[in-house]
Scaffold this active site. Structure first.
Site, PDB file in Angstrom:
ATOM      1  N   CYS A  65       0.835  -1.082  -0.112  1.00 50.07           N
ATOM      2  CA  CYS A  65      -0.030  -0.078   0.165  1.00 50.07           C
ATOM      3  C   CYS A  65       0.708   1.065   0.158  1.00 50.07           C
ATOM      4  O   CYS A  65       1.801   1.509   0.599  1.00 50.07           O
ATOM      5  CB  CYS A  65      -0.996  -0.143   1.302  1.00 50.07           C
ATOM      6  SG  CYS A  65      -2.020   1.546   1.180  1.00 50.07           S
ATOM      7  N   CYS A  69      -1.076   5.220   6.878  1.00 51.86           N
ATOM      8  CA  CYS A  69      -1.599   5.298   7.933  1.00 51.86           C
ATOM      9  C   CYS A  69      -0.775   4.423   9.111  1.00 51.86           C
ATOM     10  O   CYS A  69      -0.638   3.426   9.162  1.00 51.86           O
ATOM     11  CB  CYS A  69      -3.070   4.498   7.635  1.00 51.86           C
ATOM     12  SG  CYS A  69      -3.793   4.948   6.041  1.00 51.86           S
ATOM     13  N   CYS A  72      -1.596   0.843  10.447  1.00 51.33           N
ATOM     14  CA  CYS A  72      -1.816  -0.439   9.467  1.00 51.33           C
ATOM     15  C   CYS A  72      -0.500  -1.042   9.094  1.00 51.33           C
ATOM     16  O   CYS A  72       0.510  -0.592   9.005  1.00 51.33           O
ATOM     17  CB  CYS A  72      -2.341   0.413   8.040  1.00 51.33           C
ATOM     18  SG  CYS A  72      -2.890  -1.122   7.118  1.00 51.33           S
ATOM     19  N   CYS A 109     -17.010  -9.632   3.223  1.00 48.91           N
ATOM     20  CA  CYS A 109     -16.337  -8.442   3.257  1.00 48.91           C
ATOM     21  C   CYS A 109     -15.042  -8.465   2.488  1.00 48.91           C
ATOM     22  O   CYS A 109     -14.201  -9.207   3.069  1.00 48.91           O
ATOM     23  CB  CYS A 109     -15.890  -7.704   4.773  1.00 48.91           C
ATOM     24  SG  CYS A 109     -17.158  -7.539   5.534  1.00 48.91           S
ATOM     25  N   CYS A 142     -19.920  -6.893   0.847  1.00 51.58           N
ATOM     26  CA  CYS A 142     -19.683  -5.605   1.251  1.00 51.58           C
ATOM     27  C   CYS A 142     -17.944  -5.330   0.564  1.00 51.58           C
ATOM     28  O   CYS A 142     -17.327  -6.449   0.673  1.00 51.58           O
ATOM     29  CB  CYS A 142     -19.436  -5.313   2.779  1.00 51.58           C
ATOM     30  SG  CYS A 142     -18.828  -3.645   3.004  1.00 51.58           S
ATOM     31  N   CYS A 202     -21.176   1.689   5.566  1.00 53.63           N
ATOM     32  CA  CYS A 202     -20.437   1.132   6.446  1.00 53.63           C
ATOM     33  C   CYS A 202     -19.341   1.771   6.955  1.00 53.63           C
ATOM     34  O   CYS A 202     -18.202   2.132   6.319  1.00 53.63           O
ATOM     35  CB  CYS A 202     -19.954  -0.324   6.276  1.00 53.63           C
ATOM     36  SG  CYS A 202     -19.193  -1.184   7.851  1.00 53.63           S
ATOM     37  N   ARG A 272     -20.781  -3.142  15.322  1.00 50.16           N
ATOM     38  CA  ARG A 272     -20.098  -4.353  14.958  1.00 50.16           C
ATOM     39  C   ARG A 272     -18.542  -4.410  15.729  1.00 50.16           C
ATOM     40  O   ARG A 272     -17.821  -3.270  15.724  1.00 50.16           O
ATOM     41  CB  ARG A 272     -19.649  -4.485  13.343  1.00 50.16           C
ATOM     42  CG  ARG A 272     -18.856  -5.789  12.930  1.00 50.16           C
ATOM     43  CD  ARG A 272     -18.529  -5.996  11.504  1.00 50.16           C
ATOM     44  NE  ARG A 272     -19.919  -5.889  11.056  1.00 50.16           N
ATOM     45  CZ  ARG A 272     -20.243  -5.260   9.649  1.00 50.16           C
ATOM     46  NH1 ARG A 272     -19.167  -4.777   8.909  1.00 50.16           N
ATOM     47  NH2 ARG A 272     -21.426  -5.263   9.321  1.00 50.16           N
TER      48      ARG A 272
END
Length: 428
Positions: A65, A69, A72, A109, A142, A202, A272
């Site tokens: 990536c 962040c 992460c 997901c 999702c 979401c 959740r």
């Protein structure tokens, strides 16, 4: 406590608490913890009964990536020994999804690391959605692919996606301290694009990154305003090799208070319990079921969860039941608003609901992934990925015989080395 009686009354009427009331929940003492759980549990049961929705993560593309962040394990510069691989083929993703569905998952997901999808990436994902839906009748899908460009949400919806996940993560005021490669406003815009396309929105948060009580209340109130149908609550997994590796700020009791606060602010939404529950709630996970109505089954993106069967046993032992395929997650007023594209009515809700988080808008909602052992901040492929490889997963640190209160529990953080992207069976 007058505070808790007031919050229960407001929750049963879907009335927003004040910020001062939300802050007061976070400030309650451990002596009052069971009273807080009992109060929030009344609100949870009003809108969702004793049902628990199961969701299952499939990491379509792991690592690699370009975003920074801090939380992460898939971020640019991460030294965490996670699995790294490029896009799974549709049949591979469908096979992984089927394992979760067989374990009782109602929603799959689909997550991919990166800033956001190219049009070619959306093509890949639409084929994957079609394959999953063809082989698993009735399953909800999702997508979590990062920042969306114009028209991409509509394409995902046309391909059969039911929901789109994109988390706010923390307050707008502190967002720049955890990520510099995109903005808080970028995230808000992507959630709104998903809602405009008719996808169930979401969006959730990550607790445990060093934020204040005010930050937590600010992000939950921002989510209430954004009105997703699902609010995933992640607890930071401090992966070695990431900037937040030393952030061990949570106790099981604080996690419970955070979940209760979210339930009071978002009473009729699918709350959740997402990444980090095994690490930070530990033996108090069953207590959290009185506050949330949705969890992930088995493993996360780059970290291992507890065994899928252990999740099912926990739900049954705590006196709850797994939500069936034919049951609508959201309360009637929210489900009707989603199907009709309008604002929810003020009528009384059924205890049989759908997936949800917000108070008016779009549907189900895939849980949060980012703190759950990896999911890159925005999640989604950008540009051409590297050839598929499996990097050193690296064994976890051996468990300690005793751990002082408040000390880092690196023995609880295990890198995922099975399931999607490997030759080993998934933990479902």
């Amino acid at each position: 406590m007058d505070l808790l009686n007031t919050l229960v009354d407001k929750g049963l009427r879907r009335e927003l608490p004040t910020r001062e009331e939300a802050l007061a929940v976070l400030a309650t003492s451990d002596d009052d913890l069971l009273d807080v759980v009992a109060a929030a549990g009344k609100v949870r049961r009003q809108w969702f009964g004793r049902r628990v929705k199961l969701n299952y993560l499939v990491n379509l593309k792991s690592g690699l990536c370009p975003e920074d962040c801090s939380y992460c394990s898939q971020r640019l510069g991460s030294k965490a020994g996670i699995l790294k691989y490029t896009w799974l083929k549709p049949d591979e993703a469908s096979k992984a999804a089927a394992a979760g569905v067989a374990g009782g998952a109602k929603r799959v997901c689909l997550v991919a690391s990166g800033r956001g999808p190219t049009d070619r990436d959306v093509d890949r994902v639409t084929k994957t959605i079609e394959a999953i839906k063809e082989q698993n009748e009735g399953v909800e899908v999702c997508a979590c692919l990062g920042l969306l460009s114009d028209g991409q949400a509509d394409r995902l919806r046309s391909a059969g996606a039911d929901a789109y996940n994109h988390n706010l993560n923390t307050s707008e005021e502190t967002y720049g301290a955890i990520t510099t490669t995109h903005t808080y406003a970028d995230r808000v815009e992507t959630v709104q694009q998903a809602q405009a396309a008719g996808l169930s929105a979401c969006s959730g948060l990550i607790a445990g990154m060093g934020e204040s009580d005010k930050d937590l209340v600010d992000v939950v109130f921002a989510l209430r305003d954004l009105d997703p149908d699902s609010v995933p609550v992640n607890f930071l997994i401090p992966f070695e090799g990431t900037p937040l590796a030393k952030e061990w700020n949570l106790t099981p009791q604080r996690c419970v208070r955070i979940l209760a606060m979210v339930r009071f602010v978002c009473p009729d939404v699918e709350v959740r319990l997402a990444g980090g529950r095994e690490v930070h709630l530990r033996s108090m996970q069953p207590l959290a079921l009185h506050l949330v109505n949705s969890i992930f089954l088995g493993d996360y993106l780059t970290s291992e969860g507890q065994a899928g069967q252990a999740d099912l046993d926990m739900i049954a032992d705590a006196g709850f039941e797994v939500e069936g395929q034919g049951t609508t997650t959201l309360p009637r007023h929210r489900a009707d608003a989603l199907s009709g594209g309008g604002c929810g009515s003020q009528g009384a809700a059924e205890a049989s609901g759908a997936t949800g988080c917000g108070s008016h808008g779009g549907g189900g909602g895939c849980g949060s992934h980012e703190a759950s052992g990896g999911g890159c901040g925005p999640c989604g492929g950008h540009g051409e990925p590297e050839p598929a490889t499996v990097a050193d997963a690296g064994a976890g640190v051996p468990a300690r015989e005793s751990v002082p209160a408040g000390a880092a529990r690196t023995d609880l953080v295990a890198v995922r080395r099975r399931g999607a992207g490997t030759d080993l069976a998934p933990n479902a």
